[in-house]
Write a protein that holds these residues in place. Structure first.
Motif, mmCIF file in Angstrom:
data_model
loop_
_atom_site.group_PDB
_atom_site.id
_atom_site.type_symbol
_atom_site.label_atom_id
_atom_site.label_comp_id
_atom_site.label_asym_id
_atom_site.label_seq_id
_atom_site.Cartn_x
_atom_site.Cartn_y
_atom_site.Cartn_z
ATOM 1 N N LYS A 32 74.517 21.023 22.823
ATOM 2 C CA LYS A 32 75.405 20.103 22.696
ATOM 3 C C LYS A 32 76.642 20.335 23.542
ATOM 4 N N PHE A 33 76.395 20.363 24.945
ATOM 5 C CA PHE A 33 77.623 20.820 25.613
ATOM 6 C C PHE A 33 79.208 19.882 25.580
ATOM 7 N N HIS A 34 78.875 18.731 25.005
ATOM 8 C CA HIS A 34 80.056 17.926 24.850
ATOM 9 C C HIS A 34 80.940 18.567 23.732
ATOM 10 N N ILE A 35 80.157 19.230 22.621
ATOM 11 C CA ILE A 35 80.680 19.827 21.470
ATOM 12 C C ILE A 35 81.376 21.062 21.999
ATOM 13 N N GLU A 36 80.584 21.960 22.490
ATOM 14 C CA GLU A 36 81.088 23.305 23.088
ATOM 15 C C GLU A 36 82.352 23.239 24.185
ATOM 16 N N SER A 37 82.274 22.019 24.810
ATOM 17 C CA SER A 37 83.282 21.924 25.755
ATOM 18 C C SER A 37 84.588 21.614 24.883
ATOM 19 N N ASN A 56 78.358 32.986 14.147
ATOM 20 C CA ASN A 56 78.545 31.961 15.080
ATOM 21 C C ASN A 56 78.550 30.472 14.358
ATOM 22 N N TYR A 57 77.418 30.199 13.298
ATOM 23 C CA TYR A 57 77.409 29.055 12.820
ATOM 24 C C TYR A 57 78.695 28.721 12.045
ATOM 25 N N THR A 58 79.159 29.781 11.372
ATOM 26 C CA THR A 58 80.268 29.913 10.775
ATOM 27 C C THR A 58 81.427 29.551 11.770
ATOM 28 N N LEU A 59 81.428 29.815 12.967
ATOM 29 C CA LEU A 59 82.559 29.446 13.967
ATOM 30 C C LEU A 59 82.338 28.121 14.163
ATOM 31 N N PHE A 60 81.151 27.588 14.557
ATOM 32 C CA PHE A 60 80.933 26.312 14.791
ATOM 33 C C PHE A 60 81.539 25.411 13.795
ATOM 34 N N HIS A 61 81.446 25.601 12.523
ATOM 35 C CA HIS A 61 81.949 24.803 11.355
ATOM 36 C C HIS A 61 83.632 24.749 11.484
ATOM 37 N N LYS A 62 84.100 26.325 11.830
ATOM 38 C CA LYS A 62 85.420 26.434 11.864
ATOM 39 C C LYS A 62 86.045 25.423 12.873
ATOM 40 N N TYR A 63 85.569 25.501 13.924
ATOM 41 C CA TYR A 63 86.189 24.689 15.008
ATOM 42 C C TYR A 63 85.838 23.173 15.526
ATOM 43 N N THR A 64 84.736 22.870 14.510
ATOM 44 C CA THR A 64 84.305 21.482 14.709
ATOM 45 C C THR A 64 84.301 20.655 13.406
ATOM 46 N N GLY A 65 84.507 21.469 12.282
ATOM 47 C CA GLY A 65 84.432 20.766 11.044
ATOM 48 C C GLY A 65 83.137 20.462 10.550
ATOM 49 N N LYS A 66 81.946 20.698 11.280
ATOM 50 C CA LYS A 66 80.894 20.070 11.080
ATOM 51 C C LYS A 66 79.801 21.196 11.037
ATOM 52 N N ASN A 67 78.686 21.226 10.119
ATOM 53 C CA ASN A 67 77.784 21.958 9.891
ATOM 54 C C ASN A 67 76.688 22.251 11.227
ATOM 55 N N ARG A 68 76.362 23.081 11.647
ATOM 56 C CA ARG A 68 75.399 23.378 12.708
ATOM 57 C C ARG A 68 73.899 23.195 12.134
ATOM 58 N N ASN A 69 73.225 22.000 12.679
ATOM 59 C CA ASN A 69 71.880 22.000 12.240
ATOM 60 C C ASN A 69 70.757 22.137 13.265
ATOM 61 N N LYS A 70 69.431 21.740 12.917
ATOM 62 C CA LYS A 70 68.407 22.149 13.778
ATOM 63 C C LYS A 70 68.363 21.398 15.293
ATOM 64 N N MET A 71 69.173 20.216 15.174
ATOM 65 C CA MET A 71 69.242 19.460 16.280
ATOM 66 C C MET A 71 70.377 20.197 17.259
ATOM 67 N N ILE A 72 71.138 20.942 16.884
ATOM 68 C CA ILE A 72 72.217 21.644 17.794
ATOM 69 C C ILE A 72 71.743 23.107 17.996
ATOM 70 N N TRP A 73 71.663 23.115 19.241
ATOM 71 C CA TRP A 73 71.128 24.795 19.905
ATOM 72 C C TRP A 73 72.429 25.153 20.737
ATOM 73 N N LYS A 123 72.699 14.805 24.397
ATOM 74 C CA LYS A 123 73.900 14.370 23.714
ATOM 75 C C LYS A 123 73.608 13.747 22.194
ATOM 76 N N ASN A 124 72.392 13.050 22.268
ATOM 77 C CA ASN A 124 71.882 12.503 20.704
ATOM 78 C C ASN A 124 70.598 13.004 20.370
ATOM 79 N N GLY A 125 69.870 14.041 21.304
ATOM 80 C CA GLY A 125 68.559 14.599 20.734
ATOM 81 C C GLY A 125 68.852 15.983 20.437
ATOM 82 N N MET A 126 67.757 16.683 20.438
ATOM 83 C CA MET A 126 67.853 18.114 20.118
ATOM 84 C C MET A 126 68.034 18.885 21.495
#
Length: 221
Positions: free
Chosen positions: A200-205, A125-142, A194-197
């Motif tokens: 990140k529903f704005h990204i998931e949305s 799923n972290y790979t999917l996150f990168h695929k669909y957002t172009g970003k690497n998932r980090n510890k701030m993103i649950w 949005k800006n903390g740990m």
């Protein structure tokens, strides 16, 4: 990626039919779709979301319940009876620490299949996150249970519908959960995280809306 919780045997699960994943957003109470939801081949629900008292909105059946490791302790009889499969997700250590609770559940409901989504599924799923957002998932993103549930559904079925997710409420003015007052409104919770740990529903949305627009998943409404 899917394993029997107790034996660690890998499970091959495929559904010949459609699946609907029911989210926990308060906007679910804007629609009287219970009967329509009951017509799906498989209904997936999340964490400790209740049915009773909300049937006219969300249907009256649960086939698969997907639960985060930190919500397993909230599962009670009303959430477990009559379901076929309980899927728990989390890193291996967190899942192992819930063994005593799950042993009690299995003893009370011996026919209930208890599966787990382990580290390899999280990595997928972290790979999917990168695929669909172009970003690497980090510890701030649950990633949310809803995220894991939707991609789990896509893994086991070709036809996946979603309902009761916050991204369908463009103003985010509804309650965060349809069944309690946790975190207040969606808008407040979204802004806090949005800006903390946290989630990140704005990204998931953004991701799920694109999946719907490209007919990879379907929105019930």
């Amino acid at each position: 990626m899917l394993y029997d919780y107790f034996s660690n045997k890998k499970i091959q699960l495929k559904i010949n039919g459609n699946i609907i994943v029911i989210g926990n957003s308060g906007n679910i109470k804007n629609y009287l779709l219970g009967n329509k939801i009951n017509n799906f081949n498989v209904i997936i629900r999340l964490n400790n979301a209740p049915i009773y008292g909300y049937e006219k909105y969300i249907g009256s059946r649960t086939d698969i319940r997907i639960c985060a490791h930190n919500a397993i302790g909230n599962l009670d009889d009303s959430l477990l009876k009559n379901i076929k499969i309980l899927v728990v997700w989390g890193v291996d250590l967190h899942l192992y620490n819930k063994k005593n609770i799950l042993l009690k559940i299995k003893k009370k409901y011996p026919k209930l299949k208890i599966y787990k989504l382990r580290d390899d599924y999280l990595d997928y799923n972290y790979t999917l996150f990168h695929k669909y957002t172009g970003k690497n998932r980090n510890k701030m993103i649950w990633l949310s249970t809803g995220w894991f549930a939707i991609f789990f559904a896509k893994m086991i079925s070709n036809t996946v519908y979603v309902h009761g997710f916050g991204f369908t409420d463009k103003n985010n003015i509804c309650k965060y959960h349809y069944y309690d007052n946790l975190n207040g409104s969606q808008k407040n919770y979204y802004n806090i995280n949005k800006n903390g740990m946290g989630h990140k529903f704005h990204i998931e949305s953004f991701v799920f809306s694109n999946l719907i627009n490209n007919n990879i998943i379907y929105n019930l409404t």
